[in-house]
Enzyme design. Structure first.
Site, PDB file in Angstrom:
ATOM      1  N   GLY A  43       4.494  55.951  35.856  1.00  0.00           N
ATOM      2  CA  GLY A  43       4.867  55.128  34.700  1.00  0.00           C
ATOM      3  C   GLY A  43       5.472  53.828  35.199  1.00  0.00           C
ATOM      4  O   GLY A  43       6.388  53.270  34.583  1.00  0.00           O
ATOM      5  N   SER A  45       4.551  50.888  35.186  1.00  0.00           N
ATOM      6  CA  SER A  45       4.410  49.644  34.423  1.00  0.00           C
ATOM      7  C   SER A  45       5.329  49.641  33.194  1.00  0.00           C
ATOM      8  O   SER A  45       5.397  48.657  32.473  1.00  0.00           O
ATOM      9  CB  SER A  45       2.954  49.503  33.959  1.00  0.00           C
ATOM     10  OG  SER A  45       2.605  50.649  33.197  1.00  0.00           O
ATOM     11  N   LEU A  48      11.241  51.610  31.395  1.00  0.00           N
ATOM     12  CA  LEU A  48      12.266  52.306  32.173  1.00  0.00           C
ATOM     13  C   LEU A  48      12.134  51.949  33.656  1.00  0.00           C
ATOM     14  O   LEU A  48      13.132  51.658  34.335  1.00  0.00           O
ATOM     15  CB  LEU A  48      12.129  53.823  31.969  1.00  0.00           C
ATOM     16  CG  LEU A  48      13.105  54.699  32.748  1.00  0.00           C
ATOM     17  CD1 LEU A  48      14.537  54.478  32.263  1.00  0.00           C
ATOM     18  CD2 LEU A  48      12.742  56.183  32.624  1.00  0.00           C
ATOM     19  N   GLY A 209      26.116  60.370  35.403  1.00  0.00           N
ATOM     20  CA  GLY A 209      26.244  59.516  36.588  1.00  0.00           C
ATOM     21  C   GLY A 209      27.346  58.486  36.428  1.00  0.00           C
ATOM     22  O   GLY A 209      27.581  57.675  37.319  1.00  0.00           O
ATOM     23  N   HIS A 268      24.277  63.124  25.726  1.00  0.00           N
ATOM     24  CA  HIS A 268      25.408  62.433  26.363  1.00  0.00           C
ATOM     25  C   HIS A 268      26.759  62.977  25.877  1.00  0.00           C
ATOM     26  O   HIS A 268      27.637  63.294  26.680  1.00  0.00           O
ATOM     27  CB  HIS A 268      25.350  60.933  26.094  1.00  0.00           C
ATOM     28  CG  HIS A 268      24.050  60.282  26.507  1.00  0.00           C
ATOM     29  ND1 HIS A 268      23.295  60.747  27.537  1.00  0.00           N
ATOM     30  CD2 HIS A 268      23.382  59.197  26.025  1.00  0.00           C
ATOM     31  CE1 HIS A 268      22.211  59.988  27.682  1.00  0.00           C
ATOM     32  NE2 HIS A 268      22.235  59.043  26.764  1.00  0.00           N
ATOM     33  N   ARG A 370      31.171  47.895  21.610  1.00  0.00           N
ATOM     34  CA  ARG A 370      30.545  48.777  22.601  1.00  0.00           C
ATOM     35  C   ARG A 370      31.650  49.622  23.191  1.00  0.00           C
ATOM     36  O   ARG A 370      32.627  49.087  23.723  1.00  0.00           O
ATOM     37  CB  ARG A 370      29.876  47.943  23.686  1.00  0.00           C
ATOM     38  CG  ARG A 370      29.358  48.785  24.847  1.00  0.00           C
ATOM     39  CD  ARG A 370      28.490  47.967  25.799  1.00  0.00           C
ATOM     40  NE  ARG A 370      27.913  48.843  26.821  1.00  0.00           N
ATOM     41  CZ  ARG A 370      28.291  48.824  28.098  1.00  0.00           C
ATOM     42  NH1 ARG A 370      29.202  47.966  28.516  1.00  0.00           N
ATOM     43  NH2 ARG A 370      27.745  49.655  28.963  1.00  0.00           N
ATOM     44  N   LEU A 427      45.957  53.194  33.528  1.00  0.00           N
ATOM     45  CA  LEU A 427      45.211  53.074  34.785  1.00  0.00           C
ATOM     46  C   LEU A 427      43.892  52.380  34.472  1.00  0.00           C
ATOM     47  O   LEU A 427      42.896  53.019  34.123  1.00  0.00           O
ATOM     48  CB  LEU A 427      44.957  54.464  35.384  1.00  0.00           C
ATOM     49  CG  LEU A 427      44.060  54.519  36.620  1.00  0.00           C
ATOM     50  CD1 LEU A 427      44.674  53.751  37.785  1.00  0.00           C
ATOM     51  CD2 LEU A 427      43.808  55.958  37.035  1.00  0.00           C
ATOM     52  N   TYR A 508      45.122  59.355  12.493  1.00  0.00           N
ATOM     53  CA  TYR A 508      45.022  57.939  12.882  1.00  0.00           C
ATOM     54  C   TYR A 508      46.142  57.195  12.199  1.00  0.00           C
ATOM     55  O   TYR A 508      46.228  57.174  10.974  1.00  0.00           O
ATOM     56  CB  TYR A 508      43.660  57.371  12.470  1.00  0.00           C
ATOM     57  CG  TYR A 508      43.530  55.889  12.759  1.00  0.00           C
ATOM     58  CD1 TYR A 508      43.444  55.440  14.074  1.00  0.00           C
ATOM     59  CD2 TYR A 508      43.524  54.946  11.734  1.00  0.00           C
ATOM     60  CE1 TYR A 508      43.354  54.090  14.364  1.00  0.00           C
ATOM     61  CE2 TYR A 508      43.432  53.593  12.012  1.00  0.00           C
ATOM     62  CZ  TYR A 508      43.343  53.172  13.332  1.00  0.00           C
ATOM     63  OH  TYR A 508      43.260  51.838  13.618  1.00  0.00           O
ATOM     64  N   TRP A 514      47.525  47.765  21.966  1.00  0.00           N
ATOM     65  CA  TRP A 514      47.496  47.646  23.424  1.00  0.00           C
ATOM     66  C   TRP A 514      47.858  46.217  23.782  1.00  0.00           C
ATOM     67  O   TRP A 514      47.276  45.263  23.268  1.00  0.00           O
ATOM     68  CB  TRP A 514      46.111  47.994  23.946  1.00  0.00           C
ATOM     69  CG  TRP A 514      46.068  48.047  25.446  1.00  0.00           C
ATOM     70  CD1 TRP A 514      46.552  49.051  26.235  1.00  0.00           C
ATOM     71  CD2 TRP A 514      45.543  47.065  26.331  1.00  0.00           C
ATOM     72  NE1 TRP A 514      46.353  48.757  27.553  1.00  0.00           N
ATOM     73  CE2 TRP A 514      45.735  47.545  27.652  1.00  0.00           C
ATOM     74  CE3 TRP A 514      44.924  45.828  26.158  1.00  0.00           C
ATOM     75  CZ2 TRP A 514      45.332  46.843  28.782  1.00  0.00           C
ATOM     76  CZ3 TRP A 514      44.531  45.121  27.281  1.00  0.00           C
ATOM     77  CH2 TRP A 514      44.734  45.625  28.581  1.00  0.00           C
TER      78      TRP A 514
HETATM   79  C1  BG6 Z   1      20.132  56.131  26.107  1.00  0.00           C
HETATM   80  C2  BG6 Z   1      19.747  56.042  24.659  1.00  0.00           C
HETATM   81  O1  BG6 Z   1      20.055  57.452  26.561  1.00  0.00           O
HETATM   82  O2  BG6 Z   1      21.462  55.659  26.283  1.00  0.00           O
HETATM   83  C3  BG6 Z   1      19.886  54.625  24.160  1.00  0.00           C
HETATM   84  O3  BG6 Z   1      18.408  56.470  24.514  1.00  0.00           O
HETATM   85  C4  BG6 Z   1      21.267  54.095  24.453  1.00  0.00           C
HETATM   86  O4  BG6 Z   1      19.624  54.550  22.778  1.00  0.00           O
HETATM   87  C5  BG6 Z   1      21.629  54.308  25.920  1.00  0.00           C
HETATM   88  O5  BG6 Z   1      21.277  52.715  24.160  1.00  0.00           O
HETATM   89  C6  BG6 Z   1      23.064  53.926  26.208  1.00  0.00           C
HETATM   90  O6  BG6 Z   1      23.284  53.943  27.590  1.00  0.00           O
HETATM   91  P1  BG6 Z   1      24.506  53.110  28.206  1.00  0.00           P
HETATM   92  O7  BG6 Z   1      24.524  53.519  29.634  1.00  0.00           O
HETATM   93  O8  BG6 Z   1      24.169  51.667  28.009  1.00  0.00           O
HETATM   94  O9  BG6 Z   1      25.715  53.493  27.450  1.00  0.00           O
END
Ligand code: BG6
Length: 519
Positions: A43, A45, A48, A209, A268, A370, A427, A508, A514
């Site tokens: 894969g 090309s 990912l 990771g 995750h 984020r 920390l 909450y 902070w």
């Molecule tokens: C991926 C999801 O597993 O993780 C994505 O499929 C998501 O939708 C991404 O954006 C987030 O990864 P990170 O490392 O940027 O938090």
């Protein structure tokens, strides 16, 4: 020198650094034979490969972390050259001017072969090519399936039939989605396990990771102070959060088939939950660790729809650019889709340590920031003497951005006062470890595959348990086709999600601020 310093230090010779690091991190690898390794990207090309796999291989190569004789072979359907791959990957590789020599050396180790995934003769040609590389006959082979799941079956069958090294080891790296539910995942697992042994399969969940996710085990089991309070007596709630400030933006076609629960929560967030909740493994051997994770999952009942809030983002009419567009405005999303882009769910672990403690999993796209973090909120201080002015302690592990561990606590307000005030033991990695370069999640994981360490990879029984927990809910959502709650792009998500947290006991206060430490 510690392994951390070594990651950031100038490499000595490539194999020297790799050898030392490998010994330090994973002990001696008991392998014999050739030291030639071939990393095959199936894969090559695709997105990912271009955005993650090639850049990661380049960083590992540049930093001298790969064995000296490593070759990289791309395989895909398109008619490409190594030059084309280089051009596609370069924008993601972060190459400095001084690194051009090294980059050229990296690409000299690359080759590319065009083929068809369901055509066994393409794999016979691939094998002939692998064997023709210097030391290729004896080489150890790593196959990275950077492919859509639709072709997994053919590709794995063809690798097994035609491309296995008979003298070196073979390892297969697979990426999610590992199926869509318990049934399809079981079929995929059964197929893979008929081809390869479990110790040849590396199922990637890239959150395993990440620095702070890996840190959970050291924090919990390397310190005396947390053990006695890490249980239902002292913990009121655990919150695991994943937030992204952008929507699907053209990736909606892929996303719509899966939704946020399959995309983030079932993998995750659940992996992080396991590391927070598991008992101390007997050792740090990969199977001892994974045994404990499986035990935690076995104590979780399938999530009930009544413990879940689902949302879908809509455009912000006052916003700018992308934020004006809702999920349904993404042209790649099917009209009227009911796929959730936000989900909040409460899970309970029915064991002696955690019975009754809510584990709240929250994840969403197009939110206000984020952030990925693990938060433990502790119970109230019994027998308060400060007129209810003590907020609850919280221990937070911030996974991203800006890795940090901080403990929200109370101190005496400094000065002539005697009242409690919220503050933190902080920390923050950027200030504490100024010169340490933290590797990207994929760098660590790919390095682990070279070293043969499966600790940070998902075992098949873990995967089965994860699907068992979420499959009934997913099927119900899909059968009912209920509209998720709309939330505005850039907001905190549906208010009902905050209500859900409150109802299960998370408090909450909104009082904590902070303060950036004075420099
Ligand atoms: C991926 C999801 O597993 O993780 C994505 O499929 C998501 O939708 C991404 O954006 C987030 O990864 P990170 O490392 O940027 O938090």
């Amino acid at each position: 020198m510690s392994a951390e310093q070594k990651m950031s230090a100038e490499p000595a010779t490539r194999s020297e650094v790799f050898g030392q690091l490998r010994k330090e991190l994973y002990g001696e690898e008991h392998s014999s034979g050739s030291d030639t390794h071939i990393f095959i990207i199936l894969g090559a090309s695709g997105d990912l490969a271009k955005k993650k796999i090639y850049p990661t291989l380049w960083w590992l190569f540049r930093d001298g972390l790969l064995p000296g004789d490593t070759y990289f072979v791309g395989f895909a359907r398109s008619d490409l050259t190594v030059e084309d791959i280089k051009a596609a990957c370069l924008p993601h590789m972060k190459v400095s001017d001084e690194e051009s020599e090294s980059l050229a050396a990296f690409f000299r180790k690359n080759s590319y072969l065009r083929g068809t995934y369901d055509d066994v003769s393409s794999f016979a040609r691939l094998n002939a090519h692998l064997s023709s590389l210097p030391g290729g006959e004896d080489a150890k082979r790593l196959f990275y399936l950077a492919l859509p799941p639709t072709v997994y079956h053919h590709v794995s069958t063809n690798i097994r039939a035609k491309c296995m090294s008979s003298r070196g080891w073979n390892r297969i790296i697979v990426e999610k989605p590992f199926g869509r539910d318990l049934q399809s995942s079981h079929e995929l697992s059964a197929h893979l396990s008929s081809m390869f042994k479990e110790d040849q399969l590396y199922r990637i969940d890239h959150y395993l990771g990440k620095e702070m996710v890996q840190n959970l085990m050291v924090l919990r089991f390397g310190n005396r102070i947390f053990g006695p309070i890490w249980n239902r007596t002292s913990v009121a709630a655990v919150v695991l959060t994943f937030k992204e400030p952008f929507g699907t933006q053209g990736r909606g076609g892929y996303f719509d088939d899966f939704g946020i629960i399959r995309d983030v929560m079932q993998n995750h967030l659940l992996q992080m939950l396991c590391l927070v909740a598991m008992e101390k493994p007997t050792s740090t051997s990969p199977d001892d660790v994974r045994d404990e994770k499986v035990k935690v999952l076995k104590c979780i009942a399938p999530v009930a729809a009544s413990d879940v809030v689902l949302g879908q983002y809509v455009g912000d009419p006052k916003g700018e650019g992308q934020s004006r567009l809702g999920y349904l405005d993404d042209p790649t999303v099917p009209k009227g889709s009911c796929t959730p882009t936000f989900a909040s769910a409460v899970l309970y672990i029915r064991n002696e340590r955690w019975d009754g403690v809510p584990f709240i999993l929250r994840c969403g796209k197009a939110l206000n920031e984020r952030k990925a973090e693990v938060r433990l909120q502790f119970t109230d201080v019994p027998g308060q003497i400060f007129a209810d002015r003590c907020q609850r302690n919280e221990l937070v592990m911030r996974v991203q951005p800006d890795e940090a561990i901080y403990l929200k606590m109370l101190t005496k307000r400094p000065g002539v006062y005697f009242s409690p005030e919220e503050t933190e033991l902080d920390l923050t990695y950027k200030s504490r470890y100024k010169n340490v370069k933290l590797p990207d999640a994929y760098e660590r994981l790919i390095l682990d595959v070279f070293c043969g360490n499966q600790m940070h990879f998902v075992r098949s029984d873990e995967l089965r348990e994860a699907w068992r927990i979420f499959t009934p809910l997913l099927h119900q959502i899909e059968a009912e086709k209920k509209k998720p709650i709309p939330y505005v792009y850039g907001s905190r998500g549906p208010e009902a999600a905050d209500e859900l947290m409150k109802n299960v006991g998370f408090r909450y206060e909104g009082t904590y601020k902070w303060v950036k430490p004075h420099m």
